[in-house]
Structures are given as C-alpha cells and as structure tokens.
Design a protein around this motif. Structure first.
Motif, short mmCIF file in Angstrom:
data_model
loop_
_atom_site.label_atom_id
_atom_site.label_comp_id
_atom_site.label_asym_id
_atom_site.label_seq_id
_atom_site.Cartn_x
_atom_site.Cartn_y
_atom_site.Cartn_z
N LEU A 392 0.38 -1.18 -0.16
CA LEU A 392 -0.04 -0.09 -0.24
C LEU A 392 0.78 1.47 -0.19
O LEU A 392 0.88 2.29 -0.77
CB LEU A 392 -0.72 -0.13 1.20
CG LEU A 392 -2.10 -1.24 1.50
CD1 LEU A 392 -2.72 -1.08 2.48
CD2 LEU A 392 -3.12 -1.01 0.04
N GLY A 393 2.00 1.39 0.67
CA GLY A 393 2.58 2.15 -0.24
C GLY A 393 3.27 2.50 -0.34
O GLY A 393 3.54 4.12 -0.81
N GLY A 394 3.59 1.23 -1.01
CA GLY A 394 4.56 1.58 -2.42
C GLY A 394 3.68 2.09 -3.41
O GLY A 394 3.90 2.96 -4.28
N LEU A 395 2.25 1.47 -3.92
CA LEU A 395 1.36 1.81 -4.30
C LEU A 395 1.12 3.61 -4.18
O LEU A 395 0.88 4.36 -5.52
CB LEU A 395 0.35 1.15 -4.06
CG LEU A 395 0.81 0.00 -4.92
CD1 LEU A 395 -1.09 -1.30 -4.50
CD2 LEU A 395 0.57 -0.51 -6.11
N ALA A 396 0.77 4.14 -3.24
CA ALA A 396 0.68 5.60 -2.82
C ALA A 396 1.60 6.54 -3.54
O ALA A 396 1.12 7.33 -4.22
CB ALA A 396 0.65 5.58 -1.24
N ALA A 397 3.21 6.06 -3.31
CA ALA A 397 4.25 6.73 -3.78
C ALA A 397 3.49 6.88 -5.09
O ALA A 397 4.11 7.64 -6.12
CB ALA A 397 5.59 6.33 -3.55
N ILE A 398 3.36 5.82 -5.65
CA ILE A 398 3.94 5.42 -7.57
C ILE A 398 2.37 6.27 -7.82
O ILE A 398 3.12 7.16 -9.28
CB ILE A 398 3.41 3.83 -8.05
CG1 ILE A 398 4.84 3.19 -7.56
CG2 ILE A 398 3.42 4.14 -9.17
CD1 ILE A 398 4.51 2.03 -7.99
N TYR A 399 1.53 6.72 -7.96
CA TYR A 399 0.15 6.54 -8.25
C TYR A 399 0.20 8.93 -7.65
O TYR A 399 -0.18 9.31 -8.11
CB TYR A 399 -0.97 6.14 -7.79
CG TYR A 399 -1.14 4.86 -8.43
CD1 TYR A 399 -1.04 5.21 -9.11
CD2 TYR A 399 -1.53 4.33 -7.09
CE1 TYR A 399 -1.14 3.97 -10.62
CE2 TYR A 399 -1.02 2.70 -8.25
CZ TYR A 399 -1.46 2.65 -9.35
OH TYR A 399 -1.63 1.30 -10.63
N LEU A 410 8.90 15.29 -4.19
CA LEU A 410 9.04 14.04 -3.63
C LEU A 410 9.13 14.37 -2.45
O LEU A 410 8.81 13.27 -1.32
CB LEU A 410 10.47 13.42 -3.72
CG LEU A 410 10.39 11.74 -4.50
CD1 LEU A 410 9.72 11.35 -5.06
CD2 LEU A 410 12.18 12.00 -4.82
N MET A 411 9.69 14.90 -1.21
CA MET A 411 9.89 14.78 -0.14
C MET A 411 8.15 15.06 0.34
O MET A 411 7.37 14.26 1.40
CB MET A 411 9.85 15.51 0.57
CG MET A 411 11.59 15.53 0.66
SD MET A 411 12.07 13.91 0.95
CE MET A 411 12.01 14.44 2.38
N GLN A 412 7.07 16.24 -0.83
CA GLN A 412 5.42 16.23 -0.53
C GLN A 412 5.29 14.56 -0.02
O GLN A 412 4.47 14.13 0.99
CB GLN A 412 4.96 16.89 -1.27
CG GLN A 412 5.51 18.74 -1.00
CD GLN A 412 4.98 19.39 -1.99
OE1 GLN A 412 4.19 18.93 -2.36
NE2 GLN A 412 4.96 20.41 -1.58
N ILE A 413 4.98 13.74 -1.65
CA ILE A 413 4.71 12.14 -1.40
C ILE A 413 5.64 11.34 -0.66
O ILE A 413 4.58 10.26 0.48
CB ILE A 413 5.46 11.81 -2.83
CG1 ILE A 413 5.20 13.15 -3.79
CG2 ILE A 413 5.27 10.31 -3.36
CD1 ILE A 413 5.37 12.47 -5.22
N SER A 414 6.38 11.93 0.07
CA SER A 414 7.50 10.98 1.25
C SER A 414 5.79 11.22 2.59
O SER A 414 5.69 10.44 3.34
CB SER A 414 8.49 11.30 1.55
OG SER A 414 9.38 11.32 0.67
N LEU A 415 5.79 12.21 2.50
CA LEU A 415 4.32 12.64 3.66
C LEU A 415 3.42 12.30 3.57
O LEU A 415 3.29 12.01 4.40
CB LEU A 415 4.49 14.11 4.04
CG LEU A 415 5.50 14.40 4.54
CD1 LEU A 415 6.00 16.50 4.24
CD2 LEU A 415 6.34 14.72 5.51
N ALA A 416 2.80 11.76 2.43
CA ALA A 416 1.86 11.11 2.09
C ALA A 416 1.97 9.37 2.22
O ALA A 416 0.79 9.41 2.16
CB ALA A 416 1.88 11.76 0.53
N VAL A 417 3.28 8.77 1.96
CA VAL A 417 3.43 7.83 2.26
C VAL A 417 3.22 7.98 4.12
O VAL A 417 2.84 6.16 4.28
CB VAL A 417 4.81 7.35 1.87
CG1 VAL A 417 4.23 5.66 2.42
CG2 VAL A 417 3.81 7.35 -0.04
N ALA A 418 3.91 8.62 4.67
CA ALA A 418 3.92 8.09 5.89
C ALA A 418 2.63 8.58 6.74
O ALA A 418 2.52 7.44 7.58
CB ALA A 418 4.75 9.71 6.87
N GLY A 419 1.82 9.35 5.52
CA GLY A 419 0.15 9.08 6.69
C GLY A 419 -0.51 7.30 6.22
O GLY A 419 -0.84 6.96 6.97
N VAL A 420 -0.24 7.43 4.48
CA VAL A 420 -1.02 5.86 4.08
C VAL A 420 0.14 4.50 5.02
O VAL A 420 -0.57 3.97 5.22
CB VAL A 420 -1.14 5.35 3.54
CG1 VAL A 420 -0.86 3.93 2.60
CG2 VAL A 420 -1.39 6.30 2.29
#
Length: 706
Positions: A392-399, A410-420
C-alpha cells in the motif's frame, strides 16, 4: 564502461542479455529468500531436539557446493579463437583461379584459328569450375552470370578480378567468426555494388564470387579452451564448513541439511527437506514470468529494455538487502520492526527511472518478498501484514508521482506515504487481538512515519547514482533542467533572445510530435531548450538574432560563413559537456542537424568555385541516433522555414512540412535511428496541427498612416 556494455550488447544480442537479466532476478530472489524458508530444526539425532549447541570441530570442504561453483564458472569460460593467416591468401588464390578459367575459356586455341562459340566456352568453363561448385561453400554461378563475365573484355575482366581480390583481402585480414560470416558477406556485397570497377552487367556474378570468398578466419582452439576451463576450475576456492561454526543450537530439531553438515564434520548424516525450496522456486518462476511480460510491453528499443531490466535488478537487490539487514537484527526486538522498512523506496525509484507499470510490478514483488523474509516469531508462512504494509505504501507513492514534480514534490509524496503507513498501522493495531502498551503504539506509528520519510530521502539520494551508472535521465532531472533559471538557459536568453524564442517554438513542436508516437516528449522539449546554445559563441551570425543590424554574412566569403554556421552544433555540445549536462541533452545539440547540407552557402560558393566539394558544406554529424533527435531535427528546420514564410496558410504549411521531411529522408538523415515512415506520418500531422494553431488566428491589422 558504457562502451564495454555496448560491445557486450552487440556480441550477445538482445534476447540472450534479456534472458540473463530475467535469470539474474530469479537468482537474486532465490538467494535472498532461501534462508527465510528453511526450517530451523537441528539435532545430533535426526528429528530430535538437540541437548546442546553443536559447533563444527574442524574445517571441512563441502564438495557438492564446491563442484557446483566450479561447473558454474566453467560454463562462463568463453571459447578461445585462433586466427588463421593463410585463409586470405587461399581465398584470393581461388578467385585468381576462377578468373584464370575465364581467361582460358575465352582464349582461341592456335589449331582452331577462329573465335570460339559461346557453347564451347561455356562447356570448358563448366568443366573447370566443377571443383569449385562441389566445394564446402559451393560457388554457384548461373549461365547468365558466366555469359556476363565472358562478355567482358580482357582488361575489364582483370579490373573485376583485382577489385574482388582487393575487397576479399581487406575483409579476410580481420578476424571473422562463424556467427559474423553473414554480416561480412552483406558488407562485401554492398561494397561490390558500390564499386565503379565492376560493370553493372556482372554485378550479380561479382557479388556471388565475393560472398563465396568470405569464410571464417577464426576457429575455436579446443585445446586452449579446455586448458582455460581446467585453470578456472582449479582456481575455485572450496566451499567449507568452518571450524567453530554453529551447526545446531540447543533445543532445536536437526533436519536433514544439518545432518549432512554434521556428517561432513564427522558427527552424523542427514537428508534435506526440499519442499520449501521447490515452493520458493515456483514463486521465483512466477516473478520471472511477470517481469518478462512487463518488459515486453515497454515502448523502448532493445537497449532501453535491457537498461530497464538492469535498473529493476539493482533496485530489487537493494530492497532485499535492506530487508535482510532488518531480518538480521529482528531477533533483538520483541516488536515487529519490519514496519521501519522504507515501503515506497523501490516503487519511487522504478517509477522515476523506468515507468509506472514496472514500478507496480516491483512493488508487488518486494511486498511478497517481505512477507516471506520478514517473518516474526516462529511462523514459516507468509507475513501478510508486512506484505500489505509495503504494497500500500509503494502504490501510494507510485500513483502520486507525476511529471511536474521535483525534489520538493518527492518529499511531499513521502509525507503522504507516511500518512498511508500510519493509517495501515492503525488498521493493524485495531484488527489484532493483542493488547499493546502506549510505548508500543508509539513505536509502531513512529516506524510508519520514518518509513515514509526515509523512502523519499533515500530515493532522492540514490537517483543521481542510478542516472550516472545506467546513463539514464529521470523525469525529475529533466524538469530541473527545464527551469528557466538554469545558468545555461539564462545565458541563451540574455545573449541570444532570438535563439531562445526559436528554441521554445521548436520545443513545442517536438514535444507534441514525440508524445504522438510514444517517444519521450519531455526529453525532446528539454533538449530543444539547449540545442542551439552553440550560437551564443557568435550570436550575430544567426538570422534570428539579427535585429536592426546588417547581416554580417554579406561581408564574408561563403567558406567563412560556412565555418561559423557549421561549428555551432559541435560548440554547443562541447559547452554542454563542460557543464556536465546529461549525454542525451548533449546528443541533441550535436546531432540535431545530422550531416545535412548547408545549401545556401554551398550554392553561393559554387558560383565562384564550380567544383567545390559538397561534403565540405555538410554538418559533421553524427546523424540522429534516436526518434527524439530525429523529430527535433525536423522541428528545427520547420520552425525556421515557417518563420520566414509570408502569410502562412494551412496548405502552405502542409506542403512545407512534407517537403522538409521528404528532403531529410532522401538525404539519409534518419538512417541511423529507428523512426518509421508510419511514425513520420504522425509527426507531420501533429506538426501541421500545431503550426496551424499558432498561425491561424492571426489577424492582419490596418497599417498606421501617421
């Protein structure tokens, strides 16, 4: 290193290298996961608990593993070849004999005293050529070919003979292996067809003789190859069970593998359970098959596909190594520390370097591998919670990654992944039946956030190394290079504003055209921004920068003007290299004119020097090597031509586009790239549509009278 890789690619070919890459994925997966699926049951007595920890009392060789390593290395030994000098002399002698037979057949015996009939000459010639026709290669000359040769004068026949012997000697003095014979025969055929020494009516005969003359000049030296194999086998260090190595821990059950090791150490013997190994092999085969399907759908050429496979191999290896590290220290913790694994790292890297489809595949594979490797407790089955967490974390980053992002994005996406990740941890804690303390809950949420942030940080840190190692240009890097604040773009804008505007127009045309045929539009756009940077050396000599000034070419001889214009491509490439720009961008600057002719100054020079060489007025090239550069080549010429057109209309633009593409096709500018005629048709349609959109809405305002 890149040249060596290209040499290996040419030698082995796409299919072999691809199969080796797919097999490497399987070996890496199997190698990292095999320890995780083995049972930890050891004892001095088979299938019983060991009453004590048993260590090997001596160092002994494991002959089975040693022999496997020797066989593996022996299979990798390349055959040794030996060059045979006499082959060139033998083949030219055969050709000399052939033409001797032709001369003999044409000669009139003294007793006949009159010209021989063609039937007589043909009969004698067939008799003389019988040995050549029944030789290993089999020279097959038809009656028409022989008639054509016999019709030549003696002098012409000698010229043909000498030309064929010269060509054969030039090719046969180089090493030729069996697999290269077909290619060399094709090359000598092309040389023969281009030769001015060979009349048109005997070209087919000359081609047949030339191809017959090409045979391998290198043969495998069986004795030397066998010696090398033996040397490699002898150099293999034996695989050993080391003295002091723990063979079985106290309280563990001894399985058959441990029993075999104990037997080798002189203690006992056992057999190994192969069921888990067979199950892992099935998993690996599935992974390899899926990877083959993913790569086969890529729109890259063969070399690009291989690069994609290599990137995926390295990313998977890095992810598995991190898992292995976490697995190694997991026994020191009572909690599940697998949640600290950077769940989106592999997906981010593959998404940025390859494509979305490959990133999804790698994420699924890594999550499944994590479920196998990062097992907690005494479970030997798939750890589903860890697998879902990474998936789930990987798919969140990809999309969430798109073309408009940079390092900050990319760092913003990392924060989103942390949330997931944190949401999944909440799910994990709520659905489980275990009671957790506040400290344990805090640890799991902290691990989830660290996992997300570490994914982005590691991806940003690793990207430059991947780009350098594999010669790749990521979307993120291209976006950074397109920033108008880049020093080189500011230089173009300040010193050559006309060229800057020209580059923007060319970029719009190239980007749209590349997207239409599935090429890299962003690469073409960014390449266009820099393709004419060489004009900053002498901007006033290029028409788009000549605002309110006299054209300096009017005062120069055409040869001088030629040197200035032709130099801007090479000068631009050199400037880009000094700024350490990516090779793809440098190639656009160096290749966007190919080897095209500078027609205006060529014809101007020809007025005073009629026999001047056309080659001296051509760009040094090379010709476009990729679809993107071929499209830039068209767009560059087209933009300049349309800019100089008075009252452009849709019909005029279409005729101009067709004329420019046709001219470059006839000039052979697209011979070294893989763009097809079907793709060129799409490119022409898109460029017409884009240009019509620019010019159709222009209104002619009345002129001012004051």
């Amino acid at each position: 290193m890149r040249q060596r890789a290209q040499k290996i690619f040419r030698k082995l070919g796409y299919q072999k290298i691809m199969m080796m890459g797919i097999l490497m994925i399987g070996l890496i997966l199997y190698g990292f996961l095999v320890d995780s699926i083995r049972g930890n049951t050891y004892d001095i007595n088979l299938f019983q608990l060991s009453s004590e920890t048993i260590r090997s009392e001596k160092t002994v060789e494991d002959p089975i593993k040693t022999e496997l390593e020797r066989d593996r290395l022996a299979e990798e030994v390349a055959p040794s070849y030996q060059f045979i000098d006499e082959i060139a002399d033998n083949q030219t002698a055969v050709v000399e004999s052939l033409f001797g037979y032709l001369a003999d057949a044409k000669a009139v015996p003294e007793e006949e005293g009159e010209e021989r009939s063609s039937e007589a000459m043909m009969a004698q010639l067939r008799e003389d050529l019988r040995l050549m026709e029944t030789s290993e290669n089999g020279l097959r000359l038809t009656d028409e070919m022989l008639d054509a040769l016999l019709s030549l004068s003696n002098n012409s026949l000698v010229d043909v003979q000498e030309e064929l012997e010269r060509l054969l000697e030039s090719y046969l003095e180089e090493p030729i292996r069996v697999e290269g014979v077909a290619r060399i025969r094709t090359e000598i055929e092309q040389d023969i067809r281009r030769s001015e020494q060979i009349p048109d009516n005997v070209v087919l005969a000359a081609v047949t003789i030339g191809r017959f003359g090409i045979i391998p000049t290198e043969q495998v030296n069986e004795e030397l190859t066998a010696g090398q194999i033996e040397q490699v086998r002898n150099s293999v260090e034996p695989t050993r069970i080391l003295q002091g190595q723990v063979l079985v821990q106290e309280g563990q059950v001894v399985d058959r593998e441990v029993y075999r090791q104990l037997e080798l150490a002189g203690m006992t013997e056992d057999q190994r359970n192969y069921k888990p190994l067979l199950g892992l092999l099935i998993f690996v085969v599935i992974a390899m098959g899926l990877m083959m399907a993913v790569v086969s759908r890529s729109q890259k050429d063969d070399r690009g596909k291989i690069t994609e496979v290599m990137v995926m191999i390295v990313v998977i290896a890095i992810a598995l190594a991190l898992m292995k590290l976490i697995y190694a220290v997991s026994d020191n913790f009572e909690l599940v520390i697998a949640f600290i694994f950077p769940s989106a790292l592999a997906g981010m890297l593959v998404r940025l370097l390859v494509n979305e489809r490959a990133a999804v595949y790698v994420t699924i594979l890594i999550s499944a591998a994590a479920g196998i490797m990062l097992q907690s407790g005494y479970s030997s089955s798939l750890q589903v919670d860890v697998a879902l967490y990474i998936l789930l974390g990987g798919l969140a980053a990809i999309y969430l990654i798109d073309r408009d992002g940079g390092h900050g994005r990319l760092m913003q996406i990392s924060l989103a992944v942390a949330g997931v990740n944190a949401l999944f941890v909440a799910f994990y804690l709520l659905i489980g039946q275990t009671q957790y303390s506040w400290s344990e809950i805090g640890f799991y949420f902290t691990a989830a956030i660290v996992s997300g942030l570490m994914s982005g940080a590691l991806a940003i840190g690793m990207l430059p190394f991947f780009e350098s190692a594999f010669g790749m240009l990521s979307t993120m890097r291209l976006i950074e290079l397109s920033n108008p604040n880049h020093p080189l773009l500011k230089k173009i804008l300040m010193e050559t504003p006309g060229t800057y505007h020209h580059s923007l127009m060319v970029a719009n045309l190239a980007d749209a055209s590349c997207e239409a045929i599935g090429a890299n539009g962003l690469l073409a756009r960014v390449g266009c921004y820099y393709h004419d940077i060489g004009k900053t050396k002498q901007p006033q000599f290029f028409i788009e920068n000549q605002v309110n000034i006299e054209n300096p070419h009017d005062r120069l001889p055409p040869e001088k003007s030629r040197d200035i214009i032709l130099a801007h491509g090479a000068q631009g490439a050199e400037m880009l290299r000094k700024y350490k720009m990516p090779k793809e961008i440098v190639d656009v600057a160096a290749q966007h004119h190919g080897t095209s002719l500078l027609k205006f100054f060529y014809y101007k020079a020809k007025e005073t020097v009629p026999d001047i060489k056309e080659e001296s007025f051509r760009y040094i090239g090379p010709k476009p090597q990729t679809k993107e550069i071929a499209i830039v080549c068209i767009a560059d010429s087209l933009e300049a031509a349309v800019r100089s057109m008075k009252e452009p209309t849709s019909e005029k633009i279409k005729k101009l586009v067709d004329a420019i593409v046709e001219d470059k096709l006839k000039d052979g500018q697209f011979e070294e790239c893989d763009i097809s005629l079907k793709e060129l048709k799409k490119v022409k349609a898109v460029m017409c549509e884009t240009l019509n959109g620019i010019f159709h809405s222009r209104i002619e305002y009345p002129k001012e009278t004051n």
